[in-house]
Design an enzyme around this catalytic site. Structure first.
Site, mmCIF file in Angstrom:
data_model
loop_
_atom_site.group_PDB
_atom_site.id
_atom_site.type_symbol
_atom_site.label_atom_id
_atom_site.label_comp_id
_atom_site.label_asym_id
_atom_site.label_seq_id
_atom_site.Cartn_x
_atom_site.Cartn_y
_atom_site.Cartn_z
ATOM 1 N N ALA A 89 1.171 -0.950 -0.200
ATOM 2 C CA ALA A 89 -0.240 0.410 -0.186
ATOM 3 C C ALA A 89 0.755 1.505 -0.348
ATOM 4 O O ALA A 89 1.765 1.584 0.056
ATOM 5 C CB ALA A 89 -0.867 -0.217 0.904
ATOM 6 N N ASN A 95 2.883 4.240 1.157
ATOM 7 C CA ASN A 95 4.099 4.415 2.561
ATOM 8 C C ASN A 95 4.213 3.099 2.818
ATOM 9 O O ASN A 95 4.855 2.923 4.538
ATOM 10 C CB ASN A 95 3.683 5.314 3.597
ATOM 11 C CG ASN A 95 3.012 6.544 3.361
ATOM 12 O OD1 ASN A 95 3.315 7.303 1.861
ATOM 13 N ND2 ASN A 95 1.955 6.536 4.157
ATOM 14 N N GLU A 142 7.541 2.565 -9.126
ATOM 15 C CA GLU A 142 5.866 3.366 -9.804
ATOM 16 C C GLU A 142 5.238 2.029 -10.803
ATOM 17 O O GLU A 142 4.999 1.802 -11.638
ATOM 18 C CB GLU A 142 5.720 4.314 -9.952
ATOM 19 C CG GLU A 142 6.297 5.470 -9.152
ATOM 20 C CD GLU A 142 5.303 5.505 -7.942
ATOM 21 O OE1 GLU A 142 4.435 4.824 -8.122
ATOM 22 O OE2 GLU A 142 5.464 6.677 -6.765
ATOM 23 N N ALA A 143 5.490 0.155 -10.146
ATOM 24 C CA ALA A 143 5.345 -0.557 -11.631
ATOM 25 C C ALA A 143 3.861 -0.163 -11.799
ATOM 26 O O ALA A 143 3.605 -1.048 -13.260
ATOM 27 C CB ALA A 143 5.690 -1.498 -10.829
ATOM 28 N N CYS A 191 -6.736 -0.501 6.070
ATOM 29 C CA CYS A 191 -7.375 -1.210 6.914
ATOM 30 C C CYS A 191 -8.849 -1.165 5.620
ATOM 31 O O CYS A 191 -9.136 -0.588 5.589
ATOM 32 C CB CYS A 191 -7.213 -1.691 7.869
ATOM 33 S SG CYS A 191 -8.218 -0.827 9.243
HETATM 34 ZN ZN LIG Z 1 -8.019 0.088 10.296
#
Ligand SMILES: [Zn+2]
Length: 193
Positions: free
Chosen positions: A10, A12, A86-87, A180
């Site tokens: 994700a 960061n 940045e694939a 999440c």
């Molecule tokens: Zn969360």
């Protein structure tokens, strides 16, 4: 044996810093690496891999017309490794060309990128890397709002979550957060500012 790697995570999750680290490790042993990045993301200037902690270095930009196999053959067909930032923005043909670099030039290619876009659809580059990579690895980071693992990317515009629109919008007033599943759908209102 050279392999095609896809390391996804994700926002960061430290993808750019990992590229800089891997490049450094090779170069410390006097091995040459080729660093590529998507020309779509020009936030740091076209052809730069920049990590949020401030380290950066130049990279060769890949645009729609680029043939990755030809580019690598031209730059250094004896390179120890090809690293791609940045694939997710790669196109299908770029991923095939990466596989060709691995299979014909026998150079390992390590592609780093996001898996899900903000709508929770696969990016084109990620889709074909998931299909064609020899090794797929997840780079973990935690949700912006809790301690769970972040598996999605939340787009926020004017303090409001956005779930529809063009896949690629770089710059502007958008911000992206690693989240999440729960906080993707229910981000805490007071924390988005
Ligand atoms: Zn969360």
């Amino acid at each position: 044996m050279a392999q095609l790697f896809f390391r996804y995570g994700a926002m960061n999750s430290g993808k750019s810093i990992e590229i800089l680290k891997v490049a450094h490790n090779y170069e410390e042993q006097n091995k040459q690496v080729i660093i590529l990045t998507s020309a779509i993301d020009d936030r740091s200037g076209v052809g730069v891999v920049a990590s949020r902690i401030g380290l950066k270095r130049e990279a060769h930009p890949i645009d729609a017309a680029t043939n990755v196999f030809d580019l690598v053959s031209e730059l250094n067909p004896k390179a120890a490794c090809v690293l791609i930032d940045e694939a997710q923005f790669l196109q299908k043909h770029h991923v095939f060309e990466c596989a060709q670099v691995v299979d014909e030039l026998r150079i390992p290619v390590m592609a780093f990128g996001l898996k899900n876009d903000f709508r929770n659809e696969l990016f084109e580059g990620s889709k074909y890397l998931l299909l064609y990579a020899d090794k797929i690895e997840e780079m973990k980071t935690i949700c912006w709002f809790c301690a769970k693992k972040a598996i999605m990317n939340l787009r926020v515009h004017d303090h409001q979550p956005v779930y529809a629109g063009e896949q690629i919008q770089i710059g502007g007033n958008e911000a992206y957060f690693p989240v999440c599943r729960h906080h993707y759908y229910f981000p805490p209102k007071d924390m988005l500012g």
